[in-house]
Design a protein around this motif. Structure first.
Motif, mmCIF file in Angstrom:
data_model
loop_
_atom_site.group_PDB
_atom_site.id
_atom_site.type_symbol
_atom_site.label_atom_id
_atom_site.label_comp_id
_atom_site.label_asym_id
_atom_site.label_seq_id
_atom_site.Cartn_x
_atom_site.Cartn_y
_atom_site.Cartn_z
ATOM 1 N N ARG A 155 13.852 83.168 -16.909
ATOM 2 C CA ARG A 155 13.387 83.698 -15.650
ATOM 3 C C ARG A 155 12.414 84.850 -15.847
ATOM 4 O O ARG A 155 12.318 85.749 -15.034
ATOM 5 C CB ARG A 155 14.582 84.166 -14.805
ATOM 6 C CG ARG A 155 15.359 83.043 -14.179
ATOM 7 C CD ARG A 155 16.291 83.567 -13.109
ATOM 8 N NE ARG A 155 15.572 84.323 -12.093
ATOM 9 C CZ ARG A 155 16.158 84.878 -11.030
ATOM 10 N NH1 ARG A 155 17.430 84.765 -10.849
ATOM 11 N NH2 ARG A 155 15.448 85.551 -10.158
ATOM 12 N N GLY A 158 6.688 85.896 -13.879
ATOM 13 C CA GLY A 158 6.488 86.862 -12.808
ATOM 14 C C GLY A 158 6.438 88.280 -13.322
ATOM 15 O O GLY A 158 5.867 89.161 -12.686
ATOM 16 N N ALA A 202 9.594 90.932 -4.248
ATOM 17 C CA ALA A 202 8.566 89.964 -3.849
ATOM 18 C C ALA A 202 7.931 89.290 -5.064
ATOM 19 O O ALA A 202 7.795 88.063 -5.104
ATOM 20 C CB ALA A 202 7.500 90.663 -3.005
ATOM 21 N N LYS A 203 7.544 90.080 -6.052
ATOM 22 C CA LYS A 203 6.846 89.527 -7.215
ATOM 23 C C LYS A 203 7.743 88.643 -8.078
ATOM 24 O O LYS A 203 7.283 87.654 -8.658
ATOM 25 C CB LYS A 203 6.283 90.661 -8.067
ATOM 26 C CG LYS A 203 5.122 91.412 -7.421
ATOM 27 C CD LYS A 203 4.623 92.528 -8.315
ATOM 28 C CE LYS A 203 3.446 93.273 -7.682
ATOM 29 N NZ LYS A 203 2.967 94.388 -8.542
ATOM 30 N N GLN A 205 10.451 87.115 -6.915
ATOM 31 C CA GLN A 205 11.122 86.155 -6.033
ATOM 32 C C GLN A 205 12.642 86.285 -6.122
ATOM 33 O O GLN A 205 13.369 85.300 -6.267
ATOM 34 C CB GLN A 205 10.682 84.728 -6.377
ATOM 35 C CG GLN A 205 9.185 84.500 -6.182
ATOM 36 C CD GLN A 205 8.766 83.082 -6.494
ATOM 37 O OE1 GLN A 205 9.385 82.394 -7.305
ATOM 38 N NE2 GLN A 205 7.711 82.616 -5.838
ATOM 39 N N ARG A 207 16.260 87.718 -4.422
ATOM 40 C CA ARG A 207 16.839 87.950 -3.094
ATOM 41 C C ARG A 207 17.274 89.396 -2.925
ATOM 42 O O ARG A 207 17.127 89.981 -1.864
ATOM 43 C CB ARG A 207 18.040 87.030 -2.864
ATOM 44 C CG ARG A 207 18.678 87.176 -1.478
ATOM 45 C CD ARG A 207 19.791 86.173 -1.285
ATOM 46 N NE ARG A 207 20.284 86.206 0.086
ATOM 47 C CZ ARG A 207 21.271 86.973 0.497
ATOM 48 N NH1 ARG A 207 21.875 87.786 -0.351
ATOM 49 N NH2 ARG A 207 21.670 86.945 1.765
#
Length: 226
Positions: A155, A158, A202-203, A205, A207
């Protein structure tokens, strides 16, 4: 001089199959000025249904319950767009890793042991509502050890979009610091901390802060103490 506007009361739903514990938690929470119990659920199915009907701000969620466990109920709540404001704080007698990871994957914002001090529980509710992730120290240690042992590419996408200051904030979030502690550490305002965290969400993603913690661990930005 304008009168001070009172802070909104945090609406709490309790989900636990033990009636005595639900009653004890309700007495504790309703004894505060800024927290209020809006309902009690005895099964996972009831927890998800009452959350939709009552729209609480925070759900105190037991993991082991009949009629669908707390992990399933958490997933149902988090997946409902109408409950995007609702945060789930998982309570359990167990420190077993499978439950911690299951709750996080389902979207829980925190994990607290049932033998925690009452003041710690009340603080956890407030912090969870404020958007801060919260984990018992023993749980946080296991979480770090688990994720840093996994492949880091899972993950990490980003992260190339975040600024150096946002990276510093992300590391401090992953270490369990509160907004106040981050502000003091970086010598910036609380408002600036919240702006950075909003940008990170936001960047990346994510929650909530719990998901930021996972991203930081998987990307090896944080390592367990030697």
């Amino acid at each position: 001089m304008m009168a001070e506007v009172p802070s909104p009361v945090i609406r709490v739903l309790i989900a636990d199959d033990q009636q005595l514990l639900r009653h004890s938690l309700a007495l504790l929470i309703d004894g505060t000025e800024d927290l209020s119990i809006v309902g009690e659920a005895a099964t996972g199915g009831e927890a998800a249904r009452f959350a939709r009907e009552l729209s609480p701000d925070v759900v105190l969620m037991d993991i082991r319950m009949p009629g669908g466990d707390g992990i399933q109920a958490t997933h149902a709540i988090v997946a409902d767009p109408a409950l995007s404001h609702c945060r789930v704080l998982v309570l359990s007698m167990f420190e077993l890793d499978e439950y911690v990871y299951g709750a996080l994957r389902a979207g829980a914002s925190g994990f607290l042991l049932k033998d925690s001090h009452p003041a710690q529980l009340l603080d956890a509710i407030r912090r969870t509502h404020a958007g801060e992730s919260l984990f018992a120290p023993a749980i946080l240690t296991r979480l770090v050890e688990h994720y840093v042992s996994q492949p880091v590419a899972a993950r990490s996408r980003g992260l190339e979009r975040i600024t150096e200051r946002e990276r510093h904030v992300l590391v401090l979030v992953a270490r369990g610091l509160s907004n106040d502690e981050i502000a003091a550490k970086l010598v910036i305002s609380i408002k600036t901390v919240k702006t950075h965290i909003g940008s990170l969400l936001a960047k990346l993603q994510a929650r909530d802060r719990a998901q930021l913690v996972i991203v930081a661990y998987e990307a090896a930005l944080v390592r367990p103490p030697a």
